[in-house]
Design a protein around this motif. Structure first.
Motif, PDB file in Angstrom:
ATOM      1  N   VAL A  51      82.219  40.154  64.874  1.00  0.00           N
ATOM      2  CA  VAL A  51      81.666  38.792  64.604  1.00  0.00           C
ATOM      3  C   VAL A  51      81.342  38.101  65.724  1.00  0.00           C
ATOM      4  O   VAL A  51      80.299  37.248  66.076  1.00  0.00           O
ATOM      5  CB  VAL A  51      82.867  37.936  63.705  1.00  0.00           C
ATOM      6  CG1 VAL A  51      82.265  36.521  63.625  1.00  0.00           C
ATOM      7  CG2 VAL A  51      82.830  38.557  62.289  1.00  0.00           C
ATOM      8  N   THR A  54      78.344  39.530  67.399  1.00  0.00           N
ATOM      9  CA  THR A  54      76.987  39.305  66.607  1.00  0.00           C
ATOM     10  C   THR A  54      76.929  37.906  66.995  1.00  0.00           C
ATOM     11  O   THR A  54      75.432  37.423  66.798  1.00  0.00           O
ATOM     12  CB  THR A  54      77.310  39.295  65.334  1.00  0.00           C
ATOM     13  OG1 THR A  54      77.487  40.838  65.246  1.00  0.00           O
ATOM     14  CG2 THR A  54      76.046  39.307  64.520  1.00  0.00           C
ATOM     15  N   SER A  55      77.642  36.718  67.027  1.00  0.00           N
ATOM     16  CA  SER A  55      77.533  35.290  67.190  1.00  0.00           C
ATOM     17  C   SER A  55      76.603  35.259  68.710  1.00  0.00           C
ATOM     18  O   SER A  55      76.061  34.064  68.922  1.00  0.00           O
ATOM     19  CB  SER A  55      78.761  34.650  67.345  1.00  0.00           C
ATOM     20  OG  SER A  55      79.579  34.922  68.378  1.00  0.00           O
ATOM     21  N   ASN A  76      73.704  29.826  70.908  1.00  0.00           N
ATOM     22  CA  ASN A  76      73.945  29.896  69.697  1.00  0.00           C
ATOM     23  C   ASN A  76      75.070  28.850  69.345  1.00  0.00           C
ATOM     24  O   ASN A  76      74.997  28.081  68.235  1.00  0.00           O
ATOM     25  CB  ASN A  76      74.411  31.187  69.054  1.00  0.00           C
ATOM     26  CG  ASN A  76      73.091  32.155  69.060  1.00  0.00           C
ATOM     27  OD1 ASN A  76      71.993  31.896  69.179  1.00  0.00           O
ATOM     28  ND2 ASN A  76      73.483  33.371  69.201  1.00  0.00           N
ATOM     29  N   TYR A  77      75.814  28.711  69.787  1.00  0.00           N
ATOM     30  CA  TYR A  77      77.157  27.813  69.591  1.00  0.00           C
ATOM     31  C   TYR A  77      76.898  26.442  69.722  1.00  0.00           C
ATOM     32  O   TYR A  77      76.987  25.646  68.888  1.00  0.00           O
ATOM     33  CB  TYR A  77      78.393  28.116  70.794  1.00  0.00           C
ATOM     34  CG  TYR A  77      79.149  29.345  70.203  1.00  0.00           C
ATOM     35  CD1 TYR A  77      80.171  29.363  69.140  1.00  0.00           C
ATOM     36  CD2 TYR A  77      78.703  30.572  71.180  1.00  0.00           C
ATOM     37  CE1 TYR A  77      80.845  30.552  68.932  1.00  0.00           C
ATOM     38  CE2 TYR A  77      79.401  31.824  70.772  1.00  0.00           C
ATOM     39  CZ  TYR A  77      80.291  31.635  69.737  1.00  0.00           C
ATOM     40  OH  TYR A  77      81.058  32.937  69.281  1.00  0.00           O
ATOM     41  N   VAL A  80      74.713  25.644  66.527  1.00  0.00           N
ATOM     42  CA  VAL A  80      75.575  25.386  65.430  1.00  0.00           C
ATOM     43  C   VAL A  80      76.173  24.007  65.407  1.00  0.00           C
ATOM     44  O   VAL A  80      76.143  23.271  64.323  1.00  0.00           O
ATOM     45  CB  VAL A  80      76.724  26.461  65.624  1.00  0.00           C
ATOM     46  CG1 VAL A  80      77.526  26.162  64.438  1.00  0.00           C
ATOM     47  CG2 VAL A  80      76.427  27.646  65.257  1.00  0.00           C
ATOM     48  N   ASN A 262      73.249  35.328  63.378  1.00  0.00           N
ATOM     49  CA  ASN A 262      73.800  35.120  64.643  1.00  0.00           C
ATOM     50  C   ASN A 262      74.399  33.755  64.657  1.00  0.00           C
ATOM     51  O   ASN A 262      75.582  33.515  65.133  1.00  0.00           O
ATOM     52  CB  ASN A 262      72.769  35.256  65.924  1.00  0.00           C
ATOM     53  CG  ASN A 262      71.645  34.377  65.577  1.00  0.00           C
ATOM     54  OD1 ASN A 262      71.278  34.145  64.449  1.00  0.00           O
ATOM     55  ND2 ASN A 262      71.018  34.073  66.755  1.00  0.00           N
ATOM     56  N   THR A 264      75.145  32.208  61.962  1.00  0.00           N
ATOM     57  CA  THR A 264      76.420  32.356  60.772  1.00  0.00           C
ATOM     58  C   THR A 264      77.557  32.664  61.408  1.00  0.00           C
ATOM     59  O   THR A 264      78.654  32.326  61.296  1.00  0.00           O
ATOM     60  CB  THR A 264      75.845  33.095  59.667  1.00  0.00           C
ATOM     61  OG1 THR A 264      74.549  32.465  59.022  1.00  0.00           O
ATOM     62  CG2 THR A 264      76.887  33.102  58.646  1.00  0.00           C
ATOM     63  N   MET A 265      77.391  33.833  62.269  1.00  0.00           N
ATOM     64  CA  MET A 265      78.646  34.248  63.001  1.00  0.00           C
ATOM     65  C   MET A 265      79.000  33.386  64.099  1.00  0.00           C
ATOM     66  O   MET A 265      80.388  32.989  64.206  1.00  0.00           O
ATOM     67  CB  MET A 265      78.132  35.550  63.572  1.00  0.00           C
ATOM     68  CG  MET A 265      77.841  36.670  62.616  1.00  0.00           C
ATOM     69  SD  MET A 265      79.206  37.316  61.387  1.00  0.00           S
ATOM     70  CE  MET A 265      78.391  38.475  60.475  1.00  0.00           C
ATOM     71  N   ALA A 266      78.293  32.626  64.677  1.00  0.00           N
ATOM     72  CA  ALA A 266      78.748  31.691  65.838  1.00  0.00           C
ATOM     73  C   ALA A 266      79.319  30.596  65.033  1.00  0.00           C
ATOM     74  O   ALA A 266      80.710  30.025  65.451  1.00  0.00           O
ATOM     75  CB  ALA A 266      77.834  31.045  66.388  1.00  0.00           C
ATOM     76  N   THR A 268      81.035  30.909  62.026  1.00  0.00           N
ATOM     77  CA  THR A 268      82.478  31.532  61.549  1.00  0.00           C
ATOM     78  C   THR A 268      83.761  31.508  62.655  1.00  0.00           C
ATOM     79  O   THR A 268      84.370  31.361  62.595  1.00  0.00           O
ATOM     80  CB  THR A 268      82.108  32.937  61.086  1.00  0.00           C
ATOM     81  OG1 THR A 268      81.029  33.019  60.101  1.00  0.00           O
ATOM     82  CG2 THR A 268      83.352  33.828  60.501  1.00  0.00           C
ATOM     83  N   VAL A 269      82.878  31.951  63.727  1.00  0.00           N
ATOM     84  CA  VAL A 269      83.879  31.985  65.036  1.00  0.00           C
ATOM     85  C   VAL A 269      84.548  30.571  65.239  1.00  0.00           C
ATOM     86  O   VAL A 269      85.740  30.327  65.210  1.00  0.00           O
ATOM     87  CB  VAL A 269      83.459  32.545  66.350  1.00  0.00           C
ATOM     88  CG1 VAL A 269      84.051  32.132  67.647  1.00  0.00           C
ATOM     89  CG2 VAL A 269      82.863  33.888  66.212  1.00  0.00           C
TER      90      VAL A 269
END
Length: 297
Positions: A51, A54-55, A76-77, A80, A262, A264-266, A268-269
């Protein structure tokens, strides 16, 4: 001239075959035990690593055969956080998890104390009712509860239908605290009463300081449940994006025709990180509280 003779060298003791076999067996056992531990650690850790990696991938590389990002997309973060409503979901989740945990702990402690230390008629029946509530799936009562909160009190589109019931105790929290309080010797309570403490003062001055591990375990269980709850916000808050929580807001990263995996995984983290940090710093009290609840029934 006198010649000084060197002292005789003692021959090295011969190692028996049985000793060598025992050492070899112990070494193999050590390798086997640690190999299983490493395998188990990888089994639970690799999904988080997947995860996280991928983020940090680009949209075109996400979920491809490549396991390591070609370029580390730390932006990416930021994307988000720039998502409309994400900070609102954070605030709602903190309100739901934080206030709900406090209400659950405060309301469950007196009930657990009464079931553990008081002798009254119907105590066994009350304990059986608590256990029965633990076995009742929430989906069974969701329709009448929704009609009550949405139609009678007009609180649909908010998180209050999820937070307010926690002020009346939680069956699992009551049972877990009761099991822990059973391990506290009654002599401490008798000594407090001899010194003039009433039941409430005994609870506050004697029982609560000794029950910190059990209270910590219950608080963590409730916090994790509320933080990860998806079913409740979906039922009561789905019609109002301003009341969404993080677990339900993650659904908005999935589109009908395209999903930015990407991002979505960010997201999620970012949702998992607070829970992991809380458990990391409180794991000692959590493990101790869970362990001691099974000492005496």
């Amino acid at each position: 001239m006198t010649q000084v003779l060197d002292p005789p060298v003692k021959p090295a003791p011969l190692v028996s075959g049985a000793a060598r076999t025992a050492r070899r067996k112990a070494a193999l056992e050590w390798v086997a035990v640690h190999a299983l531990g490493v395998a188990a650690a990888l089994f639970f850790t690799l999904p988080f690593v997947f995860v996280f990696l991928t983020s940090l991938m680009s949209d075109s590389q996400a979920l491809s055969r490549d396991l390591v990002p070609h370029t580390w997309e730390w932006g990416n973060y930021k994307s988000v956080f720039d998502t409309p409503g994400f900070l609102t979901w954070w605030r709602n989740t903190l309100l739901y998890a934080g206030l709900g945990t406090v209400l659950t702990v405060v309301s469950s402690i007196p009930v657990a104390y009464a079931l553990a230390k008081f002798r009254f008629r119907g105590r066994s029946l009350s304990l059986m009712l608590v256990i029965s509530m633990m076995m009742l799936p929430p989906q069974v009562v969701v329709i009448p509860m929704y009609l009550f909160w949405a139609k009678q009190l007009d609180l649909s589109g908010t998180l209050w239908p999820l937070i307010v019931p926690m002020a009346f105790g939680d069956a699992f929290s009551i049972f877990l605290l009761r099991q822990f309080l059973m391990t506290i010797p009654n002599e401490y309570l008798d000594a407090a009463r001899v010194d003039g403490c009433g039941d409430l003062r005994t609870l506050l001055r004697v029982v609560l300081p000794m029950a910190k591990p059990g209270i910590a375990a219950v608080a963590l269980f409730q916090f994790f449940y509320a933080w990860n709850d998806y079913f409740g916000p979906q039922i009561y808050a789905s019609e109002n994006p301003g009341a969404w929580t993080l677990s339900y807001g993650l659904e908005s990263f999935k589109g009908a025709h395209h999903t930015d995996w990407n991002l979505t995984m960010a997201a999620t983290v970012l949702v998992m990180a607070p829970v992991i940090l809380v458990f990391f710093f409180a794991q000692k009290a959590f493990v101790e509280g869970v362990t001691l609840t099974g000492v005496k029934g």
